[in-house]
Design a protein around this motif. Structure first.
Motif, PDB file in Angstrom:
ATOM      1  N   SER A  71      -3.320   3.136   7.314  1.00 18.21           N
ATOM      2  CA  SER A  71      -3.274   3.133   5.854  1.00 18.21           C
ATOM      3  C   SER A  71      -2.626   4.405   5.289  1.00 18.21           C
ATOM      4  CB  SER A  71      -4.690   2.989   5.297  1.00 18.21           C
ATOM      5  OG  SER A  71      -5.470   4.138   5.634  1.00 18.21           O
ATOM      6  N   HIS A 118      -2.974  -8.329   0.765  1.00 17.79           N
ATOM      7  CA  HIS A 118      -2.723  -8.210  -0.667  1.00 17.79           C
ATOM      8  C   HIS A 118      -3.008  -9.579  -1.263  1.00 17.79           C
ATOM      9  CE1 HIS A 118      -0.569  -7.632  -4.513  1.00 17.79           C
ATOM     10  NE2 HIS A 118      -0.838  -6.334  -4.308  1.00 17.79           N
ATOM     11  N   THR A 146     -13.423  -8.091  -2.617  1.00 20.75           N
ATOM     12  CA  THR A 146     -12.674  -7.240  -3.566  1.00 20.75           C
ATOM     13  C   THR A 146     -12.641  -7.847  -4.965  1.00 20.75           C
ATOM     14  OG1 THR A 146     -10.593  -8.336  -2.960  1.00 20.75           O
ATOM     15  CG2 THR A 146     -11.228  -6.385  -1.696  1.00 20.75           C
ATOM     16  N   GLN A 152     -17.065  -3.820  -4.447  1.00 15.79           N
ATOM     17  CA  GLN A 152     -16.005  -3.341  -3.576  1.00 15.79           C
ATOM     18  C   GLN A 152     -16.590  -2.622  -2.364  1.00 15.79           C
ATOM     19  OE1 GLN A 152     -13.112  -0.959  -5.563  1.00 15.79           O
ATOM     20  NE2 GLN A 152     -12.305  -2.641  -6.784  1.00 15.79           N
ATOM     21  N   GLU A 178      -8.646   0.616   1.675  1.00 19.76           N
ATOM     22  CA  GLU A 178      -7.636   0.397   0.628  1.00 19.76           C
ATOM     23  C   GLU A 178      -6.508   1.436   0.772  1.00 19.76           C
ATOM     24  OE1 GLU A 178      -7.297  -0.311  -4.194  1.00 19.76           O
ATOM     25  OE2 GLU A 178      -9.098   0.606  -3.337  1.00 19.76           O
ATOM     26  N   ARG A 180      -3.407   1.302  -1.415  1.00 17.75           N
ATOM     27  CA  ARG A 180      -3.147   1.579  -2.829  1.00 17.75           C
ATOM     28  C   ARG A 180      -2.884   0.257  -3.538  1.00 17.75           C
ATOM     29  NH1 ARG A 180       3.102   3.808  -3.274  1.00 17.75           N
ATOM     30  NH2 ARG A 180       4.095   1.945  -2.324  1.00 17.75           N
ATOM     31  N   GLY A 182      -4.369  -2.380  -4.612  1.00 20.87           N
ATOM     32  CA  GLY A 182      -4.798  -3.688  -4.117  1.00 20.87           C
ATOM     33  C   GLY A 182      -4.280  -4.050  -2.744  1.00 20.87           C
ATOM     34  N   TYR A 184      -4.700  -3.558   1.292  1.00 19.79           N
ATOM     35  CA  TYR A 184      -5.792  -3.166   2.197  1.00 19.79           C
ATOM     36  C   TYR A 184      -5.338  -3.349   3.641  1.00 19.79           C
ATOM     37  CZ  TYR A 184      -8.545  -3.788  -2.055  1.00 19.79           C
ATOM     38  OH  TYR A 184      -9.024  -3.720  -3.331  1.00 19.79           O
TER      39      TYR A 184
END
Length: 587
Positions: A71, A118, A146, A152, A178, A180, A182, A184
């Motif tokens: 991520s 997403h 989400t 969350q 996450e 950024r 939305g 993941y």
């Protein structure tokens, strides 16, 4: 009475001298062995489970680190949402990410799927055989997890337990981070794979049963694998330092419960070890258990030798004397006090001799009195049958006279005279079965005058059976009861049949059947259980009378059974013992 000669004292001293050393030895050995072995073996098992749980948590931490690096450090993941989804750059980046995910999912053996999610697209690599099922599982769970800000996934190191029937084993762990806007990065681990590693570690079924359970705080809510013992559902899931025991309510066996809670997921690894398994390797205990029976037999032999002259021999003489008294040998007497004999047996011997003399004196008087009482009961019960038929006979004569049928009244009077002549002669205790059958035939003839062309009576009894003696008025009440209670449908003939069947033991069965309505369920149950009938069933007095008379005359040698016939009607079977004529004639 001197203390040393008391049989009670001798028994207590002998029992304690023989059994106390064995009992003390077995108790001490058993307590020491169970305590030491249970502690040491359970400590080894618990350390092994701690190592396994630590290794699983380490694997989860490595996967979390992998997700975090992807991520943060993976440039393709970071640039994915910067391109329009319909652009070539987006597709090229997506292909590169897909290649990495399918490569890395094989590196981490615990992972079932790695995904980049997403709300408009999903990229994932999986070992799941059904590709589309894996996509739907990821999508549905990520949408739910989400959906709103409060629900969350706040802790990026915690794996959550989820359920889906499409995934093998149904339960799985899911975690995501996450990136950024939305986007993941996450992974899925099947609980079934964790359980497989746990089973390999513990040689499932050899050491004990194991399983993985969902935790709600320190409570184990339910099993997450099929092999997990359901006995542990709802049991406290305390930390590894706890040592608990449970008892199976079905088998009553005791089990040791070992717990190891995961620090990265709300699951607990649990092992159920039978208490017997803990003691399996205890050589000293096994040898002691093998030698104990031989030592016990040796001590028992010594004890029996001591007890033979002190207890068994005088008891055998006393029992032999009682058996002779029971079969009528009233002249038997026990020997006088012998050397070394206990005071209690000397007292019993003297008392036995006095009682035998008294029994010999009183037996004849008591027997004669019992015969007089029994004879009086028989006379009273036999007399109760006669008034029962008197009323019915008078009703028949009255009805014929009311109709003006004088010829039938004359005929009825002749038959009644024959009937009551038999009753007057039936004060004998025993009559020939042929006389009872003639009396029944005469009774049926009287009833036929009341119901013309509606009654039929047949019997099939061998001639030699007719010569047997039976208690007077034993069969006729059942024929009368059949007409009173079974003859309800007057449109068809009512048939009564009497049959006989001899037995090898010399007795014979007499069965009275009819084609009427049969016994009602309450009455049949009362008759079968020999329960007295209620006041509303007074018309069945003859039946209860016969049952009582047969018990008084024959005892357990005679029996009566009642049942309903499937085709319709009732059947009554009477068993008569044969060869009792002389005995009964003297009553």
């Amino acid at each position: 009475m001197r203390f040393g000669q008391s049989i009670k004292t001798k028994l207590i001293i002998g029992f304690m001298g023989v059994m106390l050393p064995i009992v003390v030895y077995m108790l001490i050995n058993n307590m020491y062995a169970k305590t030491i072995v249970r502690e040491k073996v359970s400590e080894t098992y618990r350390n092994t489970l701690d190592i396994f749980g630590g290794q699983m948590d380490h694997n989860l931490e490595e996967i979390n680190e992998y997700l975090y690096q992807m991520s943060v450090l993976d440039s393709d993941v970071g640039l994915l949402t910067s391109f329009p989804m319909d652009s070539d750059w987006y597709m090229l980046t997506k292909v590169q990410i897909d290649s990495k995910l399918n490569r890395d999912v094989g590196v981490y053996s615990l992972l079932d799927s790695i995904f980049v999610y997403h709300e408009r697209d999903i990229i994932f690599g999986t070992d799941n055989a059904v590709y589309e099922d894996a996509r739907q599982i990821i999508k549905q769970n990520m949408v739910q997890m989400t959906k709103d800000e409060q629900a969350q996934h706040n802790d990026p190191e915690t794996w959550e337990v989820k359920y889906d029937e499409r995934i093998p084993g149904h339960y799985f762990l899911i975690n995501f981070i996450e990136v950024r806007d939305g986007l993941y990065v996450g992974g899925i681990i099947r609980v079934m794979d964790l359980e497989r590693l746990l089973a390999i570690q513990w040689s499932d079924g050899d050491i004990g049963n194991n399983g993985i359970y969902l935790r709600d705080g320190n409570q184990s809510a339910q099993a997450l694998t099929e092999q997990a013992p359901r006995l542990l559902n709802g049991q406290p899931a305390a930390g590894a330092e706890a040592l608990n025991s449970v008892v199976d309510p079905d088998t009553k066996q005791s089990y040791l419960v070992l717990n190891r809670n995961s620090s990265l997921a709300n699951i607990a690894y649990r092992v159920l070890v039978p208490e017997q398994t803990l003691l399996k390797s205890l050589i000293f205990f096994q040898n002691a258990a093998l030698l104990a029976p031989f030592g016990f037999l040796l001590l028992l032999g010594i004890y029996l030798l001591f007890m033979r002259n002190m207890l068994f021999k005088p008891l055998r003489e006393l029992m032999l004397g009682m058996k002779k008294i029971a079969i009528g040998q009233l002249d038997v007497r026990l020997a006088a006090k012998q050397s070394g004999q206990s005071l209690e047996f000397a007292f019993l011997g003297n008392t036995f001799n006095k009682m035998a003399e008294q029994i010999k004196t009183l037996k004849i008087d008591v027997y004669e009195e019992q015969l007089r009482v029994k004879q009086g009961e028989l006379r009273q019960l036999q007399a109760q049958i006669n008034p029962h038929f008197y009323m019915n006979s008078l009703n028949i004569v009255y009805n014929l006279a009311a109709l003006g049928d004088t010829e039938s009244v004359k005929k009825m009077s002749l038959h009644l005279a024959d009937y009551f002549r038999f009753i007057m002669r039936a004060n004998r205790d025993m009559i020939l079965l042929s006389e009872e059958l003639d009396h029944i035939d005469n009774y049926i003839t009287i009833q036929k005058m009341r119901f013309p062309d509606k009654l039929q009576f047949t019997y099939d009894v061998p001639e030699f059976v007719k010569n047997y003696k039976v208690a007077a008025l034993t069969v006729q009440p059942f024929v009368e009861n059949a007409i009173i209670h079974g003859f309800k449908n007057r449109r068809k003939p009512f048939i009564i049949h009497i049959g006989a069947e001899t037995q090898k033991d010399g007795g014979f069965y007499l069965t009275i059947t009819d084609n009427g309505t049969g016994f009602s369920e309450p009455v049949l149950e009362q008759l079968q259980r020999k329960i007295p009938l209620t006041e509303g069933e007074t018309s069945r007095l003859g039946i209860m009378n016969v049952i009582h008379r047969l018990q008084l005359i024959y005892g357990e040698r005679a029996a009566i059974t009642f049942k309903n016939i499937e085709e319709g009607g009732a059947a009554v079977t009477i068993r008569f013992p044969v060869g009792e004529e002389e005995l009964i004639a003297n009553v």
